[in-house]
Design a protein around this motif. Structure first.
Motif, mmCIF file in Angstrom:
data_model
loop_
_atom_site.group_PDB
_atom_site.id
_atom_site.type_symbol
_atom_site.label_atom_id
_atom_site.label_comp_id
_atom_site.label_asym_id
_atom_site.label_seq_id
_atom_site.Cartn_x
_atom_site.Cartn_y
_atom_site.Cartn_z
ATOM 1 N N PRO A 18 27.650 -21.644 41.237
ATOM 2 C CA PRO A 18 28.311 -21.288 39.979
ATOM 3 C C PRO A 18 29.009 -19.937 40.092
ATOM 4 O O PRO A 18 28.589 -19.066 40.848
ATOM 5 C CB PRO A 18 27.160 -21.249 38.972
ATOM 6 N N GLN A 19 30.045 -19.752 39.327
ATOM 7 C CA GLN A 19 30.805 -18.506 39.321
ATOM 8 C C GLN A 19 30.752 -17.895 37.920
ATOM 9 O O GLN A 19 31.261 -18.474 36.960
ATOM 10 C CB GLN A 19 32.259 -18.771 39.716
ATOM 11 N N GLU A 20 30.122 -16.724 37.789
ATOM 12 C CA GLU A 20 30.132 -15.951 36.555
ATOM 13 C C GLU A 20 29.585 -16.740 35.360
ATOM 14 O O GLU A 20 29.929 -16.468 34.217
ATOM 15 C CB GLU A 20 31.551 -15.468 36.245
ATOM 16 N N ASN A 21 28.743 -17.721 35.603
ATOM 17 C CA ASN A 21 28.127 -18.529 34.541
ATOM 18 C C ASN A 21 29.144 -19.281 33.680
ATOM 19 O O ASN A 21 28.827 -19.730 32.588
ATOM 20 C CB ASN A 21 27.243 -17.654 33.633
ATOM 21 N N ARG A 22 30.373 -19.388 34.150
ATOM 22 C CA ARG A 22 31.352 -20.124 33.364
ATOM 23 C C ARG A 22 32.103 -21.167 34.179
ATOM 24 O O ARG A 22 32.802 -22.000 33.625
ATOM 25 C CB ARG A 22 32.361 -19.161 32.733
ATOM 26 N N LEU A 23 31.971 -21.125 35.491
ATOM 27 C CA LEU A 23 32.586 -22.113 36.361
ATOM 28 C C LEU A 23 31.517 -22.763 37.222
ATOM 29 O O LEU A 23 30.690 -22.073 37.813
ATOM 30 C CB LEU A 23 33.650 -21.463 37.258
ATOM 31 N N LEU A 24 31.542 -24.080 37.255
ATOM 32 C CA LEU A 24 30.576 -24.830 38.047
ATOM 33 C C LEU A 24 31.317 -25.696 39.046
ATOM 34 O O LEU A 24 32.466 -26.089 38.817
ATOM 35 C CB LEU A 24 29.727 -25.736 37.144
ATOM 36 N N PRO A 25 30.662 -26.021 40.150
ATOM 37 C CA PRO A 25 31.273 -26.967 41.080
ATOM 38 C C PRO A 25 31.435 -28.324 40.413
ATOM 39 O O PRO A 25 30.657 -28.695 39.536
ATOM 40 C CB PRO A 25 30.275 -27.021 42.238
ATOM 41 N N GLY A 26 32.436 -29.064 40.846
ATOM 42 C CA GLY A 26 32.699 -30.378 40.263
ATOM 43 C C GLY A 26 31.817 -31.450 40.838
ATOM 44 O O GLY A 26 32.279 -32.538 41.210
ATOM 45 N N TYR A 27 30.528 -31.157 40.912
ATOM 46 C CA TYR A 27 29.567 -32.111 41.466
ATOM 47 C C TYR A 27 29.199 -33.137 40.398
ATOM 48 O O TYR A 27 29.007 -32.796 39.222
ATOM 49 C CB TYR A 27 28.304 -31.398 41.942
ATOM 50 N N GLY A 28 29.081 -34.389 40.800
ATOM 51 C CA GLY A 28 28.651 -35.411 39.861
ATOM 52 C C GLY A 28 28.822 -36.795 40.447
ATOM 53 O O GLY A 28 29.286 -36.963 41.581
ATOM 54 N N LYS A 29 28.453 -37.774 39.661
ATOM 55 C CA LYS A 29 28.545 -39.169 40.080
ATOM 56 C C LYS A 29 29.257 -39.962 38.996
ATOM 57 O O LYS A 29 29.172 -39.615 37.812
ATOM 58 C CB LYS A 29 27.144 -39.740 40.353
ATOM 59 N N GLN A 30 29.934 -41.014 39.405
ATOM 60 C CA GLN A 30 30.746 -41.760 38.443
ATOM 61 C C GLN A 30 30.890 -43.197 38.923
ATOM 62 O O GLN A 30 31.303 -43.455 40.056
ATOM 63 C CB GLN A 30 32.116 -41.086 38.323
ATOM 64 N N ASP A 31 30.546 -44.123 38.046
ATOM 65 C CA ASP A 31 30.649 -45.550 38.346
ATOM 66 C C ASP A 31 31.376 -46.273 37.220
ATOM 67 O O ASP A 31 31.497 -45.758 36.096
ATOM 68 C CB ASP A 31 29.259 -46.164 38.530
ATOM 69 N N VAL A 32 31.831 -47.464 37.520
ATOM 70 C CA VAL A 32 32.470 -48.352 36.545
ATOM 71 C C VAL A 32 31.597 -49.589 36.399
ATOM 72 O O VAL A 32 31.118 -50.131 37.405
ATOM 73 C CB VAL A 32 33.886 -48.758 37.013
ATOM 74 N N PHE A 33 31.357 -50.043 35.161
ATOM 75 C CA PHE A 33 30.624 -51.295 34.972
ATOM 76 C C PHE A 33 31.517 -52.345 34.329
ATOM 77 O O PHE A 33 32.377 -52.045 33.499
ATOM 78 C CB PHE A 33 29.334 -51.087 34.169
ATOM 79 N N LEU A 34 31.307 -53.584 34.747
ATOM 80 C CA LEU A 34 32.028 -54.740 34.217
ATOM 81 C C LEU A 34 31.003 -55.757 33.741
ATOM 82 O O LEU A 34 30.028 -56.027 34.442
ATOM 83 C CB LEU A 34 32.917 -55.371 35.290
#
Length: 315
Positions: free
Chosen positions: A76-92
């Motif tokens: 994190p940078q200065e408690n206001r910027l975070l890395p764009g880490y995450g997960k994302q899926d699509v469901f049908l």
């Protein structure tokens, strides 16, 4: 400010969160856009490169994610910027390009809920994921870019400001179910599930589908309870569809507990149609977007009465 490919900004004023994903722009083929894709070009129809085989319910890794586990900015940078880490899926939940949730078999809806529960449980095995959120939007007001019925699941590295951690003690949702019954906001209830208009509705006809038994997540529930929730959600959507609104637009939010695992959290499904009682679209204005204060022209008891009548008419 560093310039990673994807990053998350947190406002020091409002704690609002913005995900910046500049590399995503222009990656998704334009031919997939809403109104342009057909069964021949839709990436979610059976026989496509994405889904060459028939399916009923399926979960896919998002090919054009806003967040990624492949990020090279790790602190994190200065408690206001975070890395764009995450997960994302699509469901049908349907192979049919034109089918929507209200005309999808209950067995498919139950299979979808089971799949979402399993995926959320999998997200939380990664200690960097703080909140898992699944949703579907449909119709022109909310504007999904691909018309084929689908939704998304996000695994976020933070708990968003719109998710309030519940205090220890009596469950607030269990109490709200009781209040909905005494205040005339209850639409339907059986041994396993309650459906009611929330007191703090964001749209005139918003409904919540809530299991009566307290559980923070879908994956913690027995199969018969998941099936009962699926049946109630399906009937809710059929009741809304019976109004015959042009361009039926809605958001469905599947509210799983955030991390840390909270025993006081009560899983719910929020169904928010973007329509007024006369069928006109409900658009969100300045008070609602800027302040989170929702202006409602309809008494929740009147909305519940209207929806109870529709619910009772649906077999």
């Amino acid at each position: 400010m560093p310039a990673p490919s994807t990053f998350i900004a947190i406002s020091g004023h409002s704690k609002d969160v913005t995900i910046y994903a500049p590399e995503r722009a222009g990656l998704r083929p334009f031919k997939h856009d809403r109104g342009l894709a057909t069964e021949r070009t839709c990436p979610f129809c059976p026989g496509s490169a994405e889904l060459p085989e028939p399916f009923d319910v399926v979960l896919l890794e998002n090919k054009f994610p806003s967040l990624s586990t492949d990020t090279d900015w790790g602190t994190p940078q200065e408690n206001r910027l975070l890395p764009g880490y995450g997960k994302q899926d699509v469901f049908l939940y349907s192979p049919d390009h034109h089918r929507r949730l209200h005309d999808t078999p209950v067995s498919n809806v139950a299979a979808l809920l089971t799949l979402l529960g399993e995926r959320v449980a999998g997200y939380y095995r990664d200690e960097r994921i703080q909140h898992a959120f699944a949703f579907e939007v449909s119709g022109g007001v909310f504007g999904p870019t691909i018309e084929h019925p689908h939704g998304q699941v996000f695994g976020l590295p933070l708990i968003p400001p719109g998710v309030r951690l519940v205090p220890d003690g009596p469950c607030l949702t269990c109490e709200e179910i009781r209040q909905a019954a005494t205040e005339g906001r209850l639409v339907a209830r059986d041994e396993l599930v309650s459906v009611y208009v929330p007191l703090t509705a964001r749209a005139p006809l918003e409904l919540w589908v809530v299991p009566n038994a307290h559980a923070p997540d879908l994956w913690m529930m027995p199969d018969h309870q998941v099936t009962a929730i699926a049946a109630a959600l399906s009937r809710t959507m059929r009741a809304f569809a019976s109004f015959g609104w042009p361009d039926f637009s809605y958001m469905i939010a599947y509210r799983h507990a955030p991390r840390p695992r909270q025993s006081g959290w009560h899983f719910r499904i929020e169904v928010c149609p973007a329509h007024r009682l006369n069928g006109a679209h409900k658009y969100f204005g300045a008070m609602e977007i800027a302040l989170g204060v929702f202006l409602m022209p309809t008494d929740p008891r009147s909305a519940a009465t209207l929806l109870r009548n529709r619910w009772d008419d649906i077999a």
